[in-house]
Design a protein around this motif. Structure first.
Motif, mmCIF file in Angstrom:
data_model
loop_
_atom_site.group_PDB
_atom_site.id
_atom_site.type_symbol
_atom_site.label_atom_id
_atom_site.label_comp_id
_atom_site.label_asym_id
_atom_site.label_seq_id
_atom_site.Cartn_x
_atom_site.Cartn_y
_atom_site.Cartn_z
ATOM 1 N N TYR A 1 0.832 -1.200 0.000
ATOM 2 C CA TYR A 1 0.000 0.000 0.000
ATOM 3 C C TYR A 1 0.872 1.258 0.000
ATOM 4 O O TYR A 1 0.619 2.221 -0.726
ATOM 5 C CB TYR A 1 -0.919 0.001 1.223
ATOM 6 C CG TYR A 1 -1.732 1.266 1.350
ATOM 7 C CD1 TYR A 1 -2.837 1.478 0.530
ATOM 8 C CD2 TYR A 1 -1.367 2.260 2.244
ATOM 9 C CE1 TYR A 1 -3.558 2.642 0.615
ATOM 10 C CE2 TYR A 1 -2.086 3.437 2.336
ATOM 11 C CZ TYR A 1 -3.183 3.615 1.524
ATOM 12 O OH TYR A 1 -3.885 4.777 1.594
ATOM 13 N N TYR A 2 1.952 1.201 0.818
ATOM 14 C CA TYR A 2 2.839 2.368 0.897
ATOM 15 C C TYR A 2 3.500 2.621 -0.457
ATOM 16 O O TYR A 2 3.572 3.759 -0.925
ATOM 17 C CB TYR A 2 3.909 2.140 1.980
ATOM 18 C CG TYR A 2 4.928 3.248 2.021
ATOM 19 C CD1 TYR A 2 4.611 4.472 2.600
ATOM 20 C CD2 TYR A 2 6.182 3.098 1.442
ATOM 21 C CE1 TYR A 2 5.527 5.510 2.613
ATOM 22 C CE2 TYR A 2 7.101 4.119 1.454
ATOM 23 C CZ TYR A 2 6.769 5.330 2.035
ATOM 24 O OH TYR A 2 7.675 6.349 2.040
ATOM 25 N N ALA A 3 3.968 1.511 -1.106
ATOM 26 C CA ALA A 3 4.631 1.660 -2.410
ATOM 27 C C ALA A 3 3.645 2.229 -3.430
ATOM 28 O O ALA A 3 3.985 3.144 -4.202
ATOM 29 C CB ALA A 3 5.146 0.302 -2.877
ATOM 30 N N PHE A 4 2.405 1.701 -3.402
ATOM 31 C CA PHE A 4 1.397 2.158 -4.364
ATOM 32 C C PHE A 4 1.079 3.632 -4.139
ATOM 33 O O PHE A 4 1.052 4.441 -5.073
ATOM 34 C CB PHE A 4 0.139 1.299 -4.197
ATOM 35 C CG PHE A 4 -0.960 1.655 -5.156
ATOM 36 C CD1 PHE A 4 -0.775 1.516 -6.519
ATOM 37 C CD2 PHE A 4 -2.177 2.133 -4.695
ATOM 38 C CE1 PHE A 4 -1.781 1.849 -7.403
ATOM 39 C CE2 PHE A 4 -3.184 2.465 -5.574
ATOM 40 C CZ PHE A 4 -2.983 2.318 -6.936
ATOM 41 N N SER A 5 0.868 3.982 -2.852
ATOM 42 C CA SER A 5 0.479 5.370 -2.591
ATOM 43 C C SER A 5 1.649 6.322 -2.838
ATOM 44 O O SER A 5 1.464 7.437 -3.329
ATOM 45 C CB SER A 5 -0.130 5.481 -1.197
ATOM 46 O OG SER A 5 0.698 6.072 -0.333
ATOM 47 N N ALA A 6 2.897 5.846 -2.547
ATOM 48 C CA ALA A 6 4.070 6.696 -2.843
ATOM 49 C C ALA A 6 4.201 6.907 -4.345
ATOM 50 O O ALA A 6 4.523 8.010 -4.804
ATOM 51 C CB ALA A 6 5.330 6.038 -2.287
ATOM 52 N N HIS A 7 3.915 5.834 -5.097
ATOM 53 C CA HIS A 7 4.011 5.952 -6.558
ATOM 54 C C HIS A 7 2.972 6.952 -7.081
ATOM 55 O O HIS A 7 3.270 7.787 -7.944
ATOM 56 C CB HIS A 7 3.776 4.569 -7.177
ATOM 57 C CG HIS A 7 3.839 4.569 -8.668
ATOM 58 N ND1 HIS A 7 5.001 4.831 -9.366
ATOM 59 C CD2 HIS A 7 2.885 4.362 -9.614
ATOM 60 C CE1 HIS A 7 4.756 4.778 -10.665
ATOM 61 N NE2 HIS A 7 3.474 4.495 -10.845
ATOM 62 N N ARG A 8 1.753 6.865 -6.535
ATOM 63 C CA ARG A 8 0.701 7.812 -6.965
ATOM 64 C C ARG A 8 1.111 9.243 -6.634
ATOM 65 O O ARG A 8 0.952 10.168 -7.437
ATOM 66 C CB ARG A 8 -0.626 7.469 -6.258
ATOM 67 C CG ARG A 8 -1.348 6.302 -6.920
ATOM 68 C CD ARG A 8 -2.380 5.708 -5.988
ATOM 69 N NE ARG A 8 -3.390 6.651 -5.547
ATOM 70 C CZ ARG A 8 -4.564 6.819 -6.137
ATOM 71 N NH1 ARG A 8 -4.868 6.111 -7.210
ATOM 72 N NH2 ARG A 8 -5.433 7.686 -5.670
ATOM 73 N N THR A 9 1.652 9.430 -5.409
ATOM 74 C CA THR A 9 2.071 10.776 -5.020
ATOM 75 C C THR A 9 3.156 11.281 -5.959
ATOM 76 O O THR A 9 3.150 12.452 -6.372
ATOM 77 C CB THR A 9 2.607 10.758 -3.575
ATOM 78 O OG1 THR A 9 1.633 10.135 -2.759
ATOM 79 C CG2 THR A 9 2.884 12.144 -3.056
ATOM 80 N N MET A 10 4.097 10.389 -6.310
ATOM 81 C CA MET A 10 5.180 10.791 -7.217
ATOM 82 C C MET A 10 4.628 11.157 -8.588
ATOM 83 O O MET A 10 5.057 12.148 -9.199
ATOM 84 C CB MET A 10 6.187 9.639 -7.372
ATOM 85 C CG MET A 10 7.209 9.586 -6.252
ATOM 86 S SD MET A 10 8.128 8.059 -6.268
ATOM 87 C CE MET A 10 8.806 8.104 -7.904
ATOM 88 N N LEU A 11 3.660 10.351 -9.056
ATOM 89 C CA LEU A 11 3.076 10.637 -10.372
ATOM 90 C C LEU A 11 2.407 12.011 -10.377
ATOM 91 O O LEU A 11 2.589 12.811 -11.298
ATOM 92 C CB LEU A 11 2.021 9.568 -10.722
ATOM 93 C CG LEU A 11 2.551 8.235 -11.236
ATOM 94 C CD1 LEU A 11 1.410 7.266 -11.456
ATOM 95 C CD2 LEU A 11 3.312 8.432 -12.544
ATOM 96 N N VAL A 12 1.637 12.269 -9.297
ATOM 97 C CA VAL A 12 0.916 13.542 -9.220
ATOM 98 C C VAL A 12 1.903 14.692 -9.110
ATOM 99 O O VAL A 12 1.753 15.728 -9.767
ATOM 100 C CB VAL A 12 -0.060 13.522 -8.021
ATOM 101 C CG1 VAL A 12 -0.575 14.909 -7.724
ATOM 102 C CG2 VAL A 12 -1.219 12.591 -8.322
#
Ligand SMILES: Nc1nc2c(ncn2[C@@H]2O[C@H](COP(=O)(O)OP(=O)(O)OP(=O)(O)O)[C@@H](O)[C@H]2O)c(=O)[nH]1
Length: 574
Positions: A26-37
């Protein structure tokens, strides 16, 4: 119980493993989303600055073109009015130059030379009309002296550039420029005597300019531009632009409340996303940049905004999310398997201890324990083994005491013979057996004659030894399978298994009496003691233990009564 502990431990470890992998995923997924945004916000800001740069560049190009045209010699000829013919020719040549400029720049809608005289009469004018260049001449030339861009440019010193605010062109007969949003770039044209002679004006078309900018933007970007008051000049919905022209204000800060500080000059740029500011930028990622415009035009500025749907930004996170879910599932399965294996390995020595404890409690047998381990289980195993040894030792001593007590409870302490209680137990057992198989047996009652006198004459200790000697003699006389017991005092009971006739018993009784009456030496004194013996036969004389013993007692009594009167020591045996 043990499997319950195994399940609980395995569950605990599995839950821990699943939670760890789930949280990591979950952390990796949410970090990836934050990075994308965050990357998208950066891209939007860069693109918005690029749009602004392109706008500025277009204005500068128009200014350069205006300056270039202003320096043409024909411009001076027209402005200074060197006779009609040369001026006419100069106008024609200028019109050609203006047309060339229009053809070169699709975003230019008009290029004009406007004179300062005659209320700002247009002197040379070329328009864009239906995509073609059209020279406007003669009676069609108009007076423009009342327009701000004319008198404000005329007021500027030579070589300066005037730039209007972006607005809708309301000049009638302006061909393509009429009613379209745009801006004017102008430069004053002084006459040779230094007086204002006119101005050179280029009309820039905002839509064509923006069209070019839009084409350069990545797909899915929405472009917004607002003037310094927030009025939309560019909007994906054209109906939202230039509201102030129709008496209704449609402001950027109303549509995007977060942009308010830009118009208050508190911020130069701003980036928002629906991920971090769901209230202000629901479902979108947006960036706004404030850009000063105009050349020396005070503090005029525009705000350029670029907006992208959040879903489009996060699109590439979807396959990653799916991969993470697969990985979390795989790790969860591995975690469950490892948890079971680990829990079993951990509980195996505990199970061994538990089995050893139950086995010990049932059989008192010691099992092999993991005493060689160096951990807490090893300590537990060693203590448990020590405890088992202590319990076994205590149990052994308890059994010894129990055996001793049991012996004391069933034997006569003086002679070692069975006591009355044990005799009756054995008699009852034999009775039960004989009642089933009909086997006969006999009970003999032996009572020493005048034993009291032995005590009285020789002392109680001598009496005790006499009683012990009589007991041994009785035991030696009967068979090993027969039972000899001491009833108490000088009375003995004998249980004989077998089918005895009265004669056979008489012979045995004689043998017993002879054995008892043999002289004995006790503490250096020679003694002799006689005995009276009565008997009973099962089943002839009774069917219960009490009856049989009483019958034998009575018989003995009769025998004793028959020989009364003699003295102990002198009594002949028999
Ligand atoms: N030394 C000794 N004497 C005992 C013991 N138990 C009982 N006696 C004595 O044995 C005697 C038995 O008494 P009786 O059977 O009435 O006397 P008796 O002299 O044998 O008389 P008859 O049986 O009628 O011949 C008593 O004097 C008891 O005190 C014992 O354990 N040791």
């Amino acid at each position: 119980m043990r499997s319950g502990l195994l399940v609980k431990l395995a569950l605990l470890l599995a839950v821990f493993g699943i939670l760890s992998s789930g949280l990591t995923g979950y952390y990796a997924f949410s970090a990836h989303r934050t990075m994308l945004v965050s990357a998208a916000q950066g891209d939007l800001l860069t693109a918005a600055r690029g749009v602004n740069r392109r706008l500025l560049q277009a204005e500068e190009e128009a200014a350069d073109d205006a300056m270039l045209l202003a320096r043409l010699v024909q411009v001076a000829q027209v402005i200074n009015g060197h006779g009609d013919r040369p001026a006419r020719q100069a106008r024609d040549e200028l019109a050609q130059a203006f047309a060339g400029m229009l053809a070169l720049h699709p975003e230019y809608l008009q290029v004009r030379l406007i004179g300062a005289a005659d209320n700002g009469l247009e002197l040379v004018r070329v328009d864009s009309a239906g995509g073609l260049t059209l020279r406007v001449d003669g009676q069609d030339l108009q007076e423009k002296g009342h327009f701000p861009y004319v008198f404000e440019t005329l007021a500027l010193p030579a070589g300066q550039i005037y730039q209007s605010a972006i607005g809708v062109n309301h000049e009638r007969g302006a061909h393509d420029a009429e009613g379209r949003p745009g801006l004017m770039v102008a430069t004053p044209l002084p006459r040779s005597d230094g007086q204002p002679g006119g101005l050179l004006v280029i009309n820039l078309d905002l839509e064509r300019l923006v069209g070019q900018l839009r084409a350069d933007l990545p797909k899915g970007y929405q472009l917004y531009i607002a003037n310094r008051w927030g009025d939309f000049l560019v909007h994906p919905d054209p109906a939202q632009t230039f509201g102030f022209e129709q008496g209704r204000r449609i402001l950027m800060q109303d549509s995007f409340a977060a942009t308010q500080p830009l118009f208050e000059r508190k911020l130069n740029n701003l980036a928002l996303s629906g991920l971090e500011q769901p209230q202000q930028a629901a479902g979108r990622v947006m960036a706004f940049v404030r850009q000063p415009v105009g050349q020396g035009n005070h503090d005029d500025f525009v705000v350029t905004g670029l907006v992208q749907p959040l879903d489009a930004v996060l699109e590439s996170a979807v396959p990653l999310g799916q991969r993470i879910i697969h990985m979390v599932l795989a790790f969860s399965i591995i975690a469950i398997l490892l948890a079971v294996v680990f829990a079993r390995a951990m509980l195996r020595p505990i199970n061994t201890l538990a089995q050893a404890a139950s086995s010990f409690s049932e059989t008192q047998l010691q099992q092999v324990l993991p005493v060689e381990r160096n951990d807490e289980i090893g300590v537990l195993a060693r203590n448990f083994e020590r405890m088992q040894r202590q319990i076994n030792s205590h149990m052994a001593s308890l059994y010894d005491n129990q055996r001793e007590l049991s012996y004391l409870a069933h034997h006569d302490s003086l002679t070692g013979l069975a006591n009355r209680s044990l005799f009756f137990q054995r008699l009852e057992q034999l009775l039960q057996l004989s009642q089933r198989n009909g086997a006969p047996f006999a009970v003999l009652f032996v009572d020493l004659d005048h034993f009291k006198e032995v005590n009285d004459l020789h002392g109680h200790a001598i009496g005790d030894q006499v009683l012990q000697i009589v007991a041994r003699r009785l035991l030696h006389t009967v068979r090993g399978s027969d039972m000899v017991a001491r009833m108490g005092g000088d009375e003995y009971l004998i249980l004989l298994q077998g089918n005895f006739s009265d004669d056979a018993l008489g012979e045995l009784i004689d043998k017993l009496r002879l054995s008892i009456s043999e002289a004995m030496t006790v503490a250096g004194q020679r003694l002799e003691v006689g005995a009276s013996i009565g008997y009973s036969l099962y089943p002839r004389d009774g069917s219960t233990a009490e009856q049989l013993v009483n019958e034998a007692d009575h018989a003995m009594y009769h025998v004793k009564s028959g020989r009364r009167g003699g003295k102990v020591n002198s009594l002949p045996c028999g």
